[in-house]
Scaffold this motif. Structure first.
Motif, PDB file in Angstrom:
ATOM      1  N   THR A   9      -5.833   8.860  -1.693  1.00 28.26           N
ATOM      2  CA  THR A   9      -4.387   8.688  -1.224  1.00 28.26           C
ATOM      3  C   THR A   9      -4.434   8.297   0.464  1.00 28.26           C
ATOM      4  O   THR A   9      -5.182   8.988   0.898  1.00 28.26           O
ATOM      5  CB  THR A   9      -3.498   9.692  -1.368  1.00 28.26           C
ATOM      6  N   ARG A  11      -1.566   7.886   1.837  1.00 27.12           N
ATOM      7  CA  ARG A  11      -0.114   8.044   2.577  1.00 27.12           C
ATOM      8  C   ARG A  11      -0.250   9.715   2.803  1.00 27.12           C
ATOM      9  O   ARG A  11      -0.038  10.528   1.922  1.00 27.12           O
ATOM     10  CB  ARG A  11       0.919   8.035   1.250  1.00 27.12           C
ATOM     11  N   ASP A 117      -6.098  12.868  -8.267  1.00 30.03           N
ATOM     12  CA  ASP A 117      -6.728  11.457  -8.218  1.00 30.03           C
ATOM     13  C   ASP A 117      -7.797  10.924  -8.953  1.00 30.03           C
ATOM     14  O   ASP A 117      -7.928  10.162  -9.643  1.00 30.03           O
ATOM     15  CB  ASP A 117      -6.909  11.297  -6.782  1.00 30.03           C
TER      16      ASP A 117
END
Length: 138
Positions: A9, A11, A117
């Motif tokens: 990720t 973000r 993830d």
């Protein structure tokens, strides 16, 4: 070999260790995330999750408007590189009993990889992958 960089990720939300628990909780709500990376300048010094705020903060009777992230953050953060093998990252999570690993390259925070993830990448039919791939419900 699948690398961490292929599914990490990017973000991210970072906050200073002197920010309050309330500010972190509001940021998590507004960003629809469950954790913030605690930094001191460019250095990663910890991670705080929504659960940390609840268990280490509120349940310990800390005032969320006065208590600081450095008081409850997980320290001694284990990190990986975006070039590291995904299986090796999963092994680190298992070894250190953590659910998130900051991704550092050239001394700079570039991402975060979570157990969710990894599940989406490695076991897409698993319940964890299904939950992790879904939109937040908050």
């Amino acid at each position: 070999m699948t690398t961490v960089g292929e599914f990490m990720t990017t973000r991210l939300v970072t906050m200073d260790g002197n920010d309050t628990l309330a500010a972190a909780a509001q940021e998590m709500r507004d960003s629809a995330i469950g954790d913030v990376v605690v930094t001191n300048g460019d250095d990663v010094v910890g991670i705080v999750t929504d659960r940390d705020i609840t268990v280490r903060g509120v349940a310990a009777d800390l005032d969320p408007n006065r208590a600081r992230l450095h008081e409850i953050s997980s320290r001694d953060v284990i990190t990986v590189s975006q070039h590291d093998d995904a299986v090796a990252a999963a092994d680190l999570m298992r070894t250190y009993a953590v659910r998130r690993l900051p991704v550092i390259d050239d001394g700079r925070l570039v991402g975060l990889v979570s157990m969710g993830d990894l599940a989406v990448e490695r076991e897409p039919q698993s319940v964890l992958a299904d939950i992790s791939a879904d939109d937040p419900n908050n």
